[in-house]
Design a protein around this motif. Structure first.
Motif, short mmCIF file in Angstrom:
data_model
loop_
_atom_site.label_atom_id
_atom_site.label_comp_id
_atom_site.label_asym_id
_atom_site.label_seq_id
_atom_site.Cartn_x
_atom_site.Cartn_y
_atom_site.Cartn_z
N LYS A 29 0.85 -1.20 0.00
CA LYS A 29 0.00 0.00 0.00
C LYS A 29 0.88 1.24 0.00
O LYS A 29 1.96 1.25 0.59
N GLN A 31 0.65 5.78 0.04
CA GLN A 31 -0.10 7.03 0.07
C GLN A 31 0.89 8.17 0.24
O GLN A 31 1.62 8.20 1.23
N ASP A 53 6.61 7.77 -9.27
CA ASP A 53 5.54 8.36 -8.45
C ASP A 53 5.93 9.79 -8.08
O ASP A 53 6.15 10.12 -6.91
N HIS A 57 2.71 8.38 -3.84
CA HIS A 57 1.93 7.16 -4.15
C HIS A 57 0.45 7.48 -4.22
O HIS A 57 -0.08 8.22 -3.39
N CYS A 58 -0.20 6.88 -5.19
CA CYS A 58 -1.65 7.01 -5.35
C CYS A 58 -2.15 8.45 -5.25
O CYS A 58 -3.05 8.74 -4.45
N PRO A 60 -4.43 11.42 -5.50
CA PRO A 60 -5.88 11.35 -5.70
C PRO A 60 -6.31 11.79 -7.11
O PRO A 60 -7.20 11.18 -7.69
N VAL A 63 -5.54 8.89 -9.49
CA VAL A 63 -6.42 7.75 -9.21
C VAL A 63 -7.83 8.03 -9.73
O VAL A 63 -8.45 7.20 -10.40
N GLU A 64 -8.31 9.25 -9.49
CA GLU A 64 -9.65 9.61 -9.92
C GLU A 64 -9.74 9.62 -11.46
O GLU A 64 -10.70 9.12 -12.05
N ARG A 67 -9.84 6.06 -12.65
CA ARG A 67 -11.14 5.42 -12.37
C ARG A 67 -12.17 5.86 -13.41
O ARG A 67 -12.91 5.05 -13.96
N GLY A 262 2.58 7.10 -12.00
CA GLY A 262 2.45 5.72 -11.52
C GLY A 262 1.89 4.80 -12.59
O GLY A 262 1.96 3.58 -12.48
N ALA A 296 -4.00 9.65 -17.09
CA ALA A 296 -3.07 9.79 -15.96
C ALA A 296 -2.11 10.96 -16.22
O ALA A 296 -1.88 11.80 -15.34
#
Ligand code: PLP
Length: 401
Positions: A29, A31, A53, A57-58, A60, A63-64, A67, A262, A296
């Motif tokens: 994981k 963040q 990265d 990491h991740c 937002p 990631v959004e 998605r 990422g 991305a």
């Protein structure tokens, strides 16, 4: 139920090729600037994704964007139009300086972007005097496939895989005399360099050297080519490292790593009069620049702009630099040199760095060691001063042991 570190290590031992030196931790994981391993241990990651990265990491926004895009269209091949590619190319070109109305080609990685640049240089060179040779730098790094590997002036990385691509000439970084000698060869179509050598241990090219390279390229009719796979996308405090160095604009520039935040993507950008030599049939890729990758990339650029991250990188770079110089003062026999530009930094030790790397990891700090003695840090561009201080404290403890 996630696997324990031991269970994952057993899978690796049985099923994975051992081509990487792997740390015995299984990251599950991430963040921001932190990651957690399968046993729940938290680490401060000051080298997130080896520069990939760039927003931590991740992030937002990335990631959004992924998605949203995943719910609409995952992949479409390059014989159709893709809105995302057009928008991402426009966003990148907006940040270039001195490259005219540059045009983009998208691929999947840094090595693929290097290959695209080498091919374009040859396509251009064949039409401009039948030239085909390329000058690159000793100690550089451009990737692992044959063109990129040949351009990588590090015999130890090439050993055993010969024969390499013909037509490459290597010169030491910032050695203008050697460059002039190399250009005695009249078949040179391009000079390629990382404006800041990353894997080589954080060595910036000087403005004078790249200015001389640009002049030689003009004089002899060759292309100036910058590999910004590691140093680009804001890491030096400008969107592109050549801007931080103050170097002349190139004819071809390429990116990967932090571009996708990422997600895998590479890009090559070229002046229009050069780009036009890549016509249908000369180059291509199935996955390159697919809708997910471009979504991305766009999210990364928008985040860098909205969060004013270039100024933040400059400020955090200074902060990190002060801390690293402090370590050099505390451990003068151990720390030979500090090299830094923006948030690319190296502590060059007088002894092998691996034991210190391992001590840092035990204490919860992830960095890496390159060229045996160089501890390298490529913190996320949105790292905080408190996170850098935490990393510096752990580094100090490791160096003191
Ligand atoms: C400057 C530079 N070029 C090219 C590459 C190769 O990129 P990739 O590993 O994505 O193929 C790297 C990777 O470290 C790099 O630092």
């Amino acid at each position: 139920m996630p696997l324990s570190t031991k269970e994952t290590a057993d899978l690796y031992a049985q099923y994975l090729i051992g081509n990487y030196g792997r740390a015995p931790i299984s990251i599950v994981k991430g963040q921001g600037s932190y990651v957690w391993d399968a046993d729940g241990k938290k680490y401060l990651d000051l080298l997130p994704g080896l520069g990939v990265d760039g927003l931590g990491h991740c992030p937002p926004s990335v990631v959004e964007a992924l998605r949203k895009q995943a719910g609409e269209l995952l992949h479409i091949h390059n014989n159709y139009l893709m809105e995302g590619q057009g928008k991402l190319a426009r966003a990148l070109v907006k940040h270039l300086s001195g490259m005219g109305e540059a045009k983009a080609f998208f691929c999947n990685s840094g090595t693929e972007a290097s290959e695209a640049a080498i091919k374009l240089a040859r396509l251009w060179g064949k039409k401009n005097g039948g030239k085909w040779k390329i000058v690159s730098l000793e100690n550089g790094f451009h990737g692992r496939t044959y063109g990129a590997l040949t351009a990588t002036g590090q015999p130890k990385l090439q050993a055993g895989t010969e024969p390499l691509l013909p037509g490459f000439i290597y010169v030491p970084i910032n050695d203008t005399k050697a460059l002039e000698q190399a250009f005695e060869d009249r078949e040179i179509c391009g000079f390629m360099a990382e404006p800041v050598q990353g894997e080589g241990g954080i060595f910036p090219c000087t403005k004078e050297f790249l200015t001389a390279a640009s002049a030689l390229c003009d004089l002899r009719g060759a292309l100036l080519m910058y590999d910004e796979v590691q140093a680009g996308m804001g890491r030096t405090g400008d969107m592109f490292a050549y801007q931080t160095v103050g170097a002349p604009a190139p004819d071809i520039l390429w990116l990967a790593k932090a571009l996708g935040g990422g997600f895998p993507i590479g890009a090559m950008l070229a002046r229009p009069e050069v780009a036009e030599h890549m016509v249908p049939g000369t180059h291509g890729t199935t996955f390159g620049g697919n809708p997910l990758a471009c979504a991305a990339g766009l999210a990364v650029i928008e985040t860098v702009e909205k969060e004013n991250l270039l100024a933040h990188v400059r400020a955090m770079g200074e902060h990190l630099g002060q801390g690293l110089h402090g370590l050099r003062e505390k451990f003068p026999a151990l720390v030979r040199e500090v090299r830094r530009i923006g948030l690319m930094a190296a502590l060059d030790l007088s002894v092998p760095g691996k034991p210190y790397l391992e001590k840092c990891r035990d204490e919860g700090l992830l960095i890496n060691c390159t060229h045996d003695t160089v501890l390298r840090l490529l913190p996320a561009m949105n790292v905080s001063a408190a996170e850098l201080d935490e990393g510096l404290r752990i580094l100090e403890k490791a160096l003191a042991q």
